[in-house]
Design an enzyme around this catalytic site. Structure first.
Site, mmCIF file in Angstrom:
data_model
loop_
_atom_site.group_PDB
_atom_site.id
_atom_site.type_symbol
_atom_site.label_atom_id
_atom_site.label_comp_id
_atom_site.label_asym_id
_atom_site.label_seq_id
_atom_site.Cartn_x
_atom_site.Cartn_y
_atom_site.Cartn_z
ATOM 1 N N TYR A 1 0.844 -1.210 0.000
ATOM 2 C CA TYR A 1 0.000 0.000 0.000
ATOM 3 C C TYR A 1 0.874 1.254 0.000
ATOM 4 O O TYR A 1 0.649 2.191 -0.775
ATOM 5 C CB TYR A 1 -0.916 -0.021 1.224
HETATM 6 N N1 LIG Z 1 -9.089 5.781 5.485
HETATM 7 C C1 LIG Z 1 -7.806 6.030 5.733
HETATM 8 O O1 LIG Z 1 -7.307 5.817 6.859
HETATM 9 C C2 LIG Z 1 -6.945 6.631 4.657
HETATM 10 C C3 LIG Z 1 -5.701 7.170 5.021
HETATM 11 C C4 LIG Z 1 -4.876 7.703 4.036
HETATM 12 C C5 LIG Z 1 -5.297 7.696 2.712
HETATM 13 N N2 LIG Z 1 -6.508 7.146 2.381
HETATM 14 C C6 LIG Z 1 -6.901 7.161 0.958
HETATM 15 O O2 LIG Z 1 -8.098 7.875 0.829
HETATM 16 C C7 LIG Z 1 -8.730 7.506 -0.395
HETATM 17 C C8 LIG Z 1 -10.209 7.312 -0.165
HETATM 18 O O3 LIG Z 1 -10.402 6.216 0.724
HETATM 19 P P1 LIG Z 1 -11.406 6.276 1.950
HETATM 20 O O4 LIG Z 1 -10.598 6.111 3.182
HETATM 21 O O5 LIG Z 1 -12.323 7.446 1.846
HETATM 22 O O6 LIG Z 1 -12.189 4.879 1.789
HETATM 23 P P2 LIG Z 1 -13.571 4.512 1.096
HETATM 24 O O7 LIG Z 1 -14.705 5.135 1.808
HETATM 25 O O8 LIG Z 1 -13.538 3.031 0.946
HETATM 26 O O9 LIG Z 1 -13.475 5.210 -0.325
HETATM 27 C C9 LIG Z 1 -12.787 4.625 -1.416
HETATM 28 C C10 LIG Z 1 -13.433 5.152 -2.674
HETATM 29 O O10 LIG Z 1 -12.725 4.625 -3.812
HETATM 30 C C11 LIG Z 1 -13.658 4.071 -4.697
HETATM 31 N N3 LIG Z 1 -13.082 2.964 -5.450
HETATM 32 C C12 LIG Z 1 -12.307 1.938 -4.983
HETATM 33 N N4 LIG Z 1 -12.012 1.091 -5.983
HETATM 34 C C13 LIG Z 1 -12.628 1.587 -7.098
HETATM 35 C C14 LIG Z 1 -12.712 1.151 -8.445
HETATM 36 N N5 LIG Z 1 -12.109 0.027 -8.875
HETATM 37 N N6 LIG Z 1 -13.432 1.901 -9.321
HETATM 38 C C15 LIG Z 1 -14.063 3.029 -8.914
HETATM 39 N N7 LIG Z 1 -13.996 3.490 -7.648
HETATM 40 C C16 LIG Z 1 -13.303 2.772 -6.762
HETATM 41 C C17 LIG Z 1 -14.812 3.594 -3.819
HETATM 42 O O11 LIG Z 1 -16.000 3.580 -4.563
HETATM 43 P P3 LIG Z 1 -16.871 2.248 -4.825
HETATM 44 O O12 LIG Z 1 -16.628 1.295 -3.686
HETATM 45 O O13 LIG Z 1 -18.263 2.763 -4.917
HETATM 46 O O14 LIG Z 1 -16.336 1.775 -6.119
HETATM 47 C C18 LIG Z 1 -14.873 4.711 -2.778
HETATM 48 O O15 LIG Z 1 -15.657 5.775 -3.241
HETATM 49 C C19 LIG Z 1 -7.977 6.278 -0.910
HETATM 50 O O16 LIG Z 1 -7.089 6.667 -1.946
HETATM 51 C C20 LIG Z 1 -7.185 5.822 0.322
HETATM 52 O O17 LIG Z 1 -6.017 5.121 -0.034
HETATM 53 C C21 LIG Z 1 -7.341 6.644 3.325
#
Ligand SMILES: NC(=O)c1ccc[n+]([C@@H]2O[C@H](COP(=O)([O-])OP(=O)(O)OC[C@H]3O[C@@H](n4cnc5c(N)ncnc54)[C@H](OP(=O)(O)O)[C@@H]3O)[C@@H](O)[C@H]2O)c1
Length: 239
Positions: A151
């Site tokens: 990751y």
């Molecule tokens: N949560 C944390 O602790 C954290 C920390 C640092 C960075 N991040 C980053 O923040 C970003 C958003 O994540 P989040 O934490 O908000 O989690 P999340 O609620 O699971 O959001 C992830 C988003 O990405 C979309 N997605 C994933 N795979 C996809 C695909 N193949 N095609 C289209 N859409 C896709 C999902 O949409 P669908 O499921 O509807 O497709 C969802 O809208 C990510 O890049 C993650 O790496 C998160």
């Protein structure tokens, strides 16, 4: 009227979590939205609630998706000012034991699709002579830890892409920035047997809205100012 009023943002990964919160925060400032994700019913619910909101459901890793998003924004709103490459997923585990298929999926979404999205929207922004391209990186784009190697590698890749773009685009009117969250309570870790706030000892993770404020902060700067990286951590996170 604020400086963002009437602008148009394309947000990937906008069905839930950080992308949705950023879309809501931008919408509150009068930004028109094009939202993407796979969960169509969620997108439709967001579009019914948020003003000036168009949606497209599908796989962000489909090579045609970036162009389709751009076309939708131009067709509905006639411009694209902000493009937020936020879609992402996590596959974790020791480097030698990780599920290879899950890792490949992650590489496809976090790196390949992110690079393709940036490539496509930048062609448009360079021609327009202005725009904001944002990425969701991670604190794990600046350091790694056991079980997070794959990751973190994807988020290091995002940092490298953004930093090169920042230099290549300096003076072009197009700004590039990375938002680097620590632990946020979202659907990202939905499959974890032990909640990350427990395994990482972070009693109070960020909320998606905490990260959305950083997104708005970056794009609200005067056009002569660039904030290339905004790291947002829970105050209790010590890794
Ligand atoms: N949560 C944390 O602790 C954290 C920390 C640092 C960075 N991040 C980053 O923040 C970003 C958003 O994540 P989040 O934490 O908000 O989690 P999340 O609620 O699971 O959001 C992830 C988003 O990405 C979309 N997605 C994933 N795979 C996809 C695909 N193949 N095609 C289209 N859409 C896709 C999902 O949409 P669908 O499921 O509807 O497709 C969802 O809208 C990510 O890049 C993650 O790496 C998160």
């Amino acid at each position: 009227m604020n400086d963002l009023e009437g602008k148009v943002a394309v947000v990937t990964g906008a069905t839930s979590g950080i992308g949705l919160a950023a879309a809501e925060a931008l919408s509150e400032r009068g930004v028109k939205l094009v939202l993407h994700g796979r969960r169509r019913e969620l997108l439709e619910a967001h579009a019914a609630r948020l003003p000036h909101c168009a949606v497209l459901a599908g796989d962000i890793a489909d090579p045609d998706t970036p162009e389709a998003l751009l076309d939708l924004a131009m067709e509905r709103f006639g411009r694209v000012d902000i493009a937020y490459a936020n879609a992402g997923l996590i596959a974790s585990g020791p480097v030698g034991e990780i599920d290879l298929d899950a890792m490949s999926d992650m590489l496809r979404v976090n790196i390949d699709a992110t690079f393709r999205f940036a490539y496509t929207v930048l062609r448009h922004m360079k021609a327009a002579g202005s725009g904001d391209l944002l990425f969701t990186g991670s604190v794990l784009g600046t350091k790694t830890r056991p079980n997070a190697g794959a990751y973190a590698a994807t988020k290091y890749a995002v940092e490298a892409l953004a930093e090169s773009l920042r230099m290549e685009l300096a003076g072009s009117g197009v700004r590039v920035a990375v938002v680097e969250p620590g632990l946020v309570r979202t659907d990202l870790h939905r499959d974890y047997a032990v909640r990350p706030e427990v395994s990482q000892n972070v009693p109070q993770p960020l909320t998606p809205a905490d990260v959305a404020r950083a997104v708005v902060f970056a794009v609200e700067q005067p056009r002569s100012v660039l904030i290339p990286r905004v790291m947002v951590l829970p105050a209790s996170q010590n890794v």
